[in-house]
Design a protein around this motif. Structure first.
Motif, PDB file in Angstrom:
ATOM      1  N   VAL A  84       0.883  -1.173   0.000  1.00 24.85           N
ATOM      2  CA  VAL A  84       0.000   0.000   0.000  1.00 24.85           C
ATOM      3  C   VAL A  84       0.915   1.216   0.000  1.00 24.85           C
ATOM      4  CG1 VAL A  84      -1.945   1.133   1.097  1.00 24.85           C
ATOM      5  CG2 VAL A  84      -1.614  -1.332   1.415  1.00 24.85           C
ATOM      6  N   VAL A  85       0.844   2.009  -1.065  1.00 19.62           N
ATOM      7  CA  VAL A  85       1.850   3.035  -1.290  1.00 19.62           C
ATOM      8  C   VAL A  85       1.209   4.423  -1.305  1.00 19.62           C
ATOM      9  CG1 VAL A  85       3.727   3.817  -2.780  1.00 19.62           C
ATOM     10  CG2 VAL A  85       3.162   1.368  -2.650  1.00 19.62           C
ATOM     11  N   PRO A  86       1.611   5.303  -0.373  1.00 23.52           N
ATOM     12  CA  PRO A  86       1.077   6.666  -0.358  1.00 23.52           C
ATOM     13  C   PRO A  86       1.818   7.557  -1.343  1.00 23.52           C
ATOM     14  CG  PRO A  86       2.606   6.385   1.458  1.00 23.52           C
ATOM     15  CD  PRO A  86       2.550   5.057   0.741  1.00 23.52           C
ATOM     16  N   ILE A  87       1.059   8.392  -2.048  1.00 28.78           N
ATOM     17  CA  ILE A  87       1.647   9.324  -2.996  1.00 28.78           C
ATOM     18  C   ILE A  87       1.520  10.754  -2.495  1.00 28.78           C
ATOM     19  CG2 ILE A  87       1.573  10.164  -5.380  1.00 28.78           C
ATOM     20  CD1 ILE A  87       2.550   7.279  -5.093  1.00 28.78           C
ATOM     21  N   ILE A  88       0.472  11.052  -1.743  1.00 22.78           N
ATOM     22  CA  ILE A  88       0.279  12.410  -1.224  1.00 22.78           C
ATOM     23  C   ILE A  88       0.226  12.388   0.295  1.00 22.78           C
ATOM     24  CG2 ILE A  88      -0.872  13.212  -3.318  1.00 22.78           C
ATOM     25  CD1 ILE A  88      -3.526  12.960  -1.877  1.00 22.78           C
TER      26      ILE A  88
END
Length: 429
Positions: A84-88
């Protein structure tokens, strides 16, 4: 699902926050680098991004709702996230909640807390010997007056829990505190419902004199860190210091003190996954860390790095969260040119027309107009008041030799395009 690509076993890559302007290249990177399906998330069909293989129905600012959507999808299909990868900014804590439930690599709660709260962040910097402004917290005007009495004017007020210059304002004297407090609080409350922010969480810090500001993009992987690039920030003057653009490579790209401080700031916060965005004020040899965000830099900085150095930082961001690197890779250092982004700002007033540009120069790559006819153009106090964005690139090995001159050139072009695109009935006319 929008295509027939197969899941990677029973896994998919979940990306949070890549569906907004100037983050879309994160989707390109995910589809290119992950050997399986790539999912996004949105609260309603209006927010569906057609580049994802599937879009889970939830608000990706809400950790509880987002986890429930992932669990519901697992019950229906048997599929679960591989990472699960956060971008903001506001998806970092959500990514941790989902990843921890599934036993996936993620930031620690301590790292999230330190990087989301500007007060605890600065306390961690002070403990680690990272240069940063002296500060105090406050929630009310009386508390602000008390805090200001312990600091040296001028001050900068800001919310503790957000980025993008929202609510930031410089204060020159005690007499200016009431109006500055109202501005800081009003800008926070305007966005609070979207992000579930609480009133009364602000801080005052001593103004740090500087000639310019840069950001350092640091790749974090377990206990290793590497600088990917240094960016020059274009900012308006006081009182709000609003960011109006970014430029890569920075005039400080080869400054070892800047690069080392970017790494040290990430170490101080315990960031061990993904790209972190470190903002630093520069005044000769004097450096001061403004803040760190535990996610890739916004405003198209990742796109600039990709264009200038020939690699996608998002690829490395995903690899860190997927745990697929044996060690940090060699980071390219030779630029193929120089790139910049500038945000357009129409004069304050009512926008009565949005026109087109008849002919662009070779160095202008893209123009996106976000304002529309009938909108009211607001004073440039934060990212929320932008009316458009332009991208620029000058190719050639020697093109990056004078970032200051290139910055001035794109400023002039952006001003010209602003005048061509927007027709405005200005206030007072």
């Amino acid at each position: 699902m929008f295509n027939l690509r197969k899941a990677n076993g029973d896994r998919y890559l979940l990306v949070l926050g890549a569906d907004i302007l100037l983050r879309e290249r994160a989707i390109v990177s995910a589809l290119r680098s992950y050997p399986g399906q790539v999912f996004g998330m949105a609260p309603s069909p209006d927010g569906l991004n057609r580049f994802f293989d599937e879009v889970l129905r939830a608000d990706y600012y809400d950790a509880k709702a987002a986890l429930a959507a992932v669990e519901r999808f697992e019950r229906e299909t048997g599929l679960r996230p591989a990472a699960v990868v956060p971008i903001i900014e506001m998806t970092v804590h959500v990514s941790v909640a989902i990843a921890r439930h599934y036993g996936l690599p993620c930031l620690t709660d301590e790292a999230v807390g330190l990087s989301r709260d500007k007060h605890t962040m600065k306390a961690a910097f002070e403990a680690a010997g990272v240069p940063t402004a002296r500060h105090r917290t406050f929630g009310t005007l009386p508390e602000l007056r008390e805090a200001a009495g312990e600091l040296n004017f001028p001050l900068v007020l800001k919310p503790r829990d957000f980025a993008g210059n929202t609510g930031t304002i410089k204060v020159g004297s005690p007499d200016e505190l009431p109006a500055a407090f109202e501005h800081c609080r009003a800008e926070l409350l305007a966005i609070a419902p979207l992000y579930d922010f609480s009133d009364g969480r602000f801080q005052a810090e001593e103004f740090v004199s500087s000639t310019h500001e840069v950001s350092v993009e640091v790749l974090n992987y377990r206990d290793e860190r590497a600088v990917l690039a240094v960016t020059d920030k274009a900012k308006l003057p006081a009182p709000h210091f609003t960011e109006i653009g970014q430029l890569v490579p920075s005039r400080e790209t080869h400054n070892p003190a800047v690069r080392e401080l970017g790494v040290k700031a990430c170490e101080a916060l315990g960031i061990t996954r993904g790209i972190a965005h470190v903002e630093i004020l520069v005044d000769g040899d004097d450096l001061s860390v403004v803040e760190v965000a535990a996610r890739p830099g916004g405003d198209g900085i990742m796109d600039l790095i990709d264009r200038v150095y020939g690699f996608s930082p998002y690829d490395l961001h995903y690899a860190s969260y997927l745990d697929t690197m044996d060690e940090l890779p060699e980071i390219p250092r030779e630029p193929a040119g120089i790139g910049a982004i500038r945000f357009l700002k129409a004069p304050v007033g009512t926008i009565t027309g949005v026109g087109t540009v008849e002919e662009f120069t070779d160095e202008e790559l893209a123009l996106y107009v976000t304002a529309k006819e009938g909108d009211r153009s607001q004073p440039a106090s934060s990212y929320l008041t932008r009316d458009g964005v332009m991208e620029f690139f000058r190719s050639g090995a020697g093109a990056a030799g004078d970032p200051v001159a290139f910055s001035a050139a794109v400023d002039a072009l952006a001003a010209t395009r602003t005048g061509e695109v927007f027709t405005v009935v200005e206030d007072g006319r």
